[in-house]
Write a protein that holds these residues in place. Sequence first.
Motif, mmCIF file in Angstrom:
data_model
loop_
_atom_site.group_PDB
_atom_site.id
_atom_site.type_symbol
_atom_site.label_atom_id
_atom_site.label_comp_id
_atom_site.label_asym_id
_atom_site.label_seq_id
_atom_site.Cartn_x
_atom_site.Cartn_y
_atom_site.Cartn_z
ATOM 1 N N LEU B 114 0.830 -1.215 0.000
ATOM 2 C CA LEU B 114 0.000 0.000 0.000
ATOM 3 C C LEU B 114 0.864 1.264 0.000
ATOM 4 O O LEU B 114 0.525 2.253 -0.639
ATOM 5 C CB LEU B 114 -0.906 0.023 1.238
ATOM 6 C CG LEU B 114 -2.051 -0.989 1.282
ATOM 7 C CD1 LEU B 114 -2.724 -0.967 2.651
ATOM 8 C CD2 LEU B 114 -3.076 -0.671 0.198
ATOM 9 N N LEU B 115 1.982 1.191 0.732
ATOM 10 C CA LEU B 115 2.807 2.396 0.885
ATOM 11 C C LEU B 115 3.856 2.517 -0.214
ATOM 12 O O LEU B 115 4.603 3.489 -0.255
ATOM 13 C CB LEU B 115 3.509 2.383 2.249
ATOM 14 C CG LEU B 115 2.595 2.435 3.473
ATOM 15 C CD1 LEU B 115 3.422 2.330 4.740
ATOM 16 C CD2 LEU B 115 1.774 3.714 3.480
ATOM 17 N N ASP B 116 3.907 1.532 -1.089
ATOM 18 C CA ASP B 116 4.925 1.523 -2.128
ATOM 19 C C ASP B 116 4.833 2.788 -2.977
ATOM 20 O O ASP B 116 3.745 3.163 -3.406
ATOM 21 C CB ASP B 116 4.754 0.279 -3.009
ATOM 22 C CG ASP B 116 5.943 0.089 -3.928
ATOM 23 O OD1 ASP B 116 7.064 0.388 -3.477
ATOM 24 O OD2 ASP B 116 5.754 -0.325 -5.073
ATOM 25 N N LEU B 155 -0.463 14.122 5.002
ATOM 26 C CA LEU B 155 -1.439 14.359 3.933
ATOM 27 C C LEU B 155 -1.014 13.604 2.665
ATOM 28 O O LEU B 155 -1.841 12.962 2.014
ATOM 29 C CB LEU B 155 -1.553 15.862 3.648
ATOM 30 C CG LEU B 155 -2.637 16.232 2.631
ATOM 31 C CD1 LEU B 155 -4.016 15.832 3.146
ATOM 32 C CD2 LEU B 155 -2.622 17.725 2.310
ATOM 33 N N ARG B 156 0.245 13.666 2.389
ATOM 34 C CA ARG B 156 0.763 12.968 1.206
ATOM 35 C C ARG B 156 0.446 11.467 1.277
ATOM 36 O O ARG B 156 -0.034 10.871 0.326
ATOM 37 C CB ARG B 156 2.275 13.204 1.160
ATOM 38 C CG ARG B 156 3.014 12.399 0.143
ATOM 39 C CD ARG B 156 3.461 13.263 -1.008
ATOM 40 N NE ARG B 156 3.861 12.448 -2.125
ATOM 41 C CZ ARG B 156 5.094 12.377 -2.601
ATOM 42 N NH1 ARG B 156 6.041 13.105 -2.067
ATOM 43 N NH2 ARG B 156 5.365 11.604 -3.623
ATOM 44 N N THR B 158 -1.812 9.945 3.232
ATOM 45 C CA THR B 158 -3.260 9.694 3.261
ATOM 46 C C THR B 158 -3.825 9.724 1.845
ATOM 47 O O THR B 158 -4.610 8.857 1.457
ATOM 48 C CB THR B 158 -3.960 10.754 4.142
ATOM 49 O OG1 THR B 158 -3.344 10.746 5.428
ATOM 50 C CG2 THR B 158 -5.436 10.444 4.307
ATOM 51 N N LEU B 159 -3.410 10.709 1.060
ATOM 52 C CA LEU B 159 -3.901 10.806 -0.319
ATOM 53 C C LEU B 159 -3.399 9.633 -1.154
ATOM 54 O O LEU B 159 -4.126 9.078 -1.971
ATOM 55 C CB LEU B 159 -3.453 12.136 -0.945
ATOM 56 C CG LEU B 159 -4.137 13.368 -0.355
ATOM 57 C CD1 LEU B 159 -3.499 14.643 -0.896
ATOM 58 C CD2 LEU B 159 -5.626 13.364 -0.652
ATOM 59 N N LEU B 161 -2.779 6.625 -0.091
ATOM 60 C CA LEU B 161 -3.553 5.436 0.283
ATOM 61 C C LEU B 161 -4.972 5.492 -0.258
ATOM 62 O O LEU B 161 -5.571 4.473 -0.587
ATOM 63 C CB LEU B 161 -3.597 5.295 1.807
ATOM 64 C CG LEU B 161 -2.272 4.855 2.420
ATOM 65 C CD1 LEU B 161 -2.265 5.125 3.899
ATOM 66 C CD2 LEU B 161 -2.031 3.383 2.145
ATOM 67 N N ALA B 162 -5.520 6.705 -0.331
ATOM 68 C CA ALA B 162 -6.900 6.853 -0.807
ATOM 69 C C ALA B 162 -6.967 6.742 -2.336
ATOM 70 O O ALA B 162 -8.039 6.823 -2.918
ATOM 71 C CB ALA B 162 -7.463 8.193 -0.352
ATOM 72 N N GLY B 163 -5.822 6.549 -2.955
ATOM 73 C CA GLY B 163 -5.802 6.443 -4.411
ATOM 74 C C GLY B 163 -6.185 7.755 -5.076
ATOM 75 O O GLY B 163 -6.772 7.783 -6.145
ATOM 76 N N PHE B 164 -5.823 8.849 -4.402
ATOM 77 C CA PHE B 164 -6.209 10.168 -4.871
ATOM 78 C C PHE B 164 -5.536 10.519 -6.197
ATOM 79 O O PHE B 164 -4.331 10.343 -6.363
ATOM 80 C CB PHE B 164 -5.806 11.204 -3.818
ATOM 81 C CG PHE B 164 -6.019 12.627 -4.226
ATOM 82 C CD1 PHE B 164 -7.277 13.195 -4.191
ATOM 83 C CD2 PHE B 164 -4.946 13.408 -4.641
ATOM 84 C CE1 PHE B 164 -7.465 14.508 -4.562
ATOM 85 C CE2 PHE B 164 -5.135 14.729 -5.003
ATOM 86 C CZ PHE B 164 -6.398 15.278 -4.962
#
Lengths: 327, 167
Positions: B114-116, B155-156, B158-159, B161-164
């Motif tokens: 996920l964090l890749d 924020l970076r 979170t976005l 991970l949210a697939g922003f």
Amino acid sequence: MSTAVEPALIEEAARWFVLLASGEATAKDWADCTGWRSADSRHEAAWQHIHRSMSRFSDIPREHAQASVVALTATGKDKRPGRRRFLAQLGIFCAIGVAVRQAWRQGDWSADQRTAIGEQRDITLADGSRVRLDTNTAIDIAFSASARLIRLRHGRIMVATAPAHSPAETRPPFLVETAEGRVEALGTQFVVQQESDSTQVTVLQARVAIHTSLAAGTPPILAAGEAARFGRQGIIAQEAARPGSSAWIKGILVADDMLLADFVAELARYRSTPLECAPAVRQLRISGTYPLIDTDDALAAIGRILPVRTQPLRPEDPARGTLVVAR
Amino acid sequence: MSAVASPQPVANLYHEHHGWLHGWLRRKLGCTHQAADLAQDTFIEALLAPGLGEIREPRAWLTTVAHGIMVNYLRRRKLELAYLDAIASHPEPLAPSPEERALIIEALCEIDTLLDGLPVKARQAFLLSQVEGLTYAEIAGRLGVSLSMVKKYMLRATLHLAGFVKP
């Protein structure tokens, strides 16, 4: 993604999340967030989306949290650490200064030795050391009583320094200078590559010392099998040399689970017309050994392994470049 | 394009190349048992691959697939070793049962995926906040950065991970 939440709302929800996750959020922060969520069902949907994407993180048992963070931090790595950080740190005047300096360095007209695109060449220096110039490379040679200096203006070189005639013989240091600093040979064979905003060094034999132009103190030492990228402030990333990363010396590109985008970028350095990779196939992975001397051959080979093919970059003018696309 | 290859090409593929692939993996991994497992996984993948009958260079194709599987396997093992290393030097003794350990490694692998792609500092800040439960002030101290930098990292991440995707 099945539920389409507006990106702008995702961003807003993420900001709320970051506010509340600080560990120091006030009761008012929480109330404000609740107010935002209930103001519109789309807000709530965005909020839920953020929370769903976080769900995996609560699966780590409390007592294992610390060890987990240590393990996950150890395995994290920066993909392209150089460019973003470098540009962020630069003021505009500094950027202009660098641009001027780069333009001067990259100007080929006054270079002592250079290769054309797709060309590789060996030269032997006055002290018997050998230098291999990769495609599109320019260097200046400045040997004096105090230093054996090679200025790498752009491109990539492999240096194999000649052994001293006797152990007692003292010779001036052998240095390769780039825009970011100097690499000092400590009896050795190594590769230096000037990139757009950093220098990449790979040590094949013995060791080198890295003197970056703005860093003080003891210069870091790199040993055989190690590679590093450095900027003017110091080392940006250091790691084991990628297997096959120096195969270009033999005119071969060795890919070991390489991103197709990186693979294509590497081939492009050897082509006089542009070669690009379509976004849809950039993330494909490729392994194997490919000729750099004949990049058309390499492109034909990847077409047999991956579901890709080549087409003209501009349909109206096939001679103006090549694009790798999905088949 | 057919969804699942008919069994015949896979049987042929297996018959002709299994021994070779096993040898290839064994040379890469230096362990015959792991190589056997990963060769098996590669052929399972082959069974699910569309258009298998049309593959013109089966060995190149098999190595590309096997390589992907091997990279995942090695990533998992690297995480596992890093984790075992971390619990070995943990201030309080930790001795998870084999089941517990497998679950944690599984979760770590998924989190790692996920964090890749996140920069190391953003990754670390986010993990310290969401897994270890530190406050932003504590994270700032730990990473030696400002509080506002920690917020930016959060924020970076979170976005990410949210697939922003930027509108």
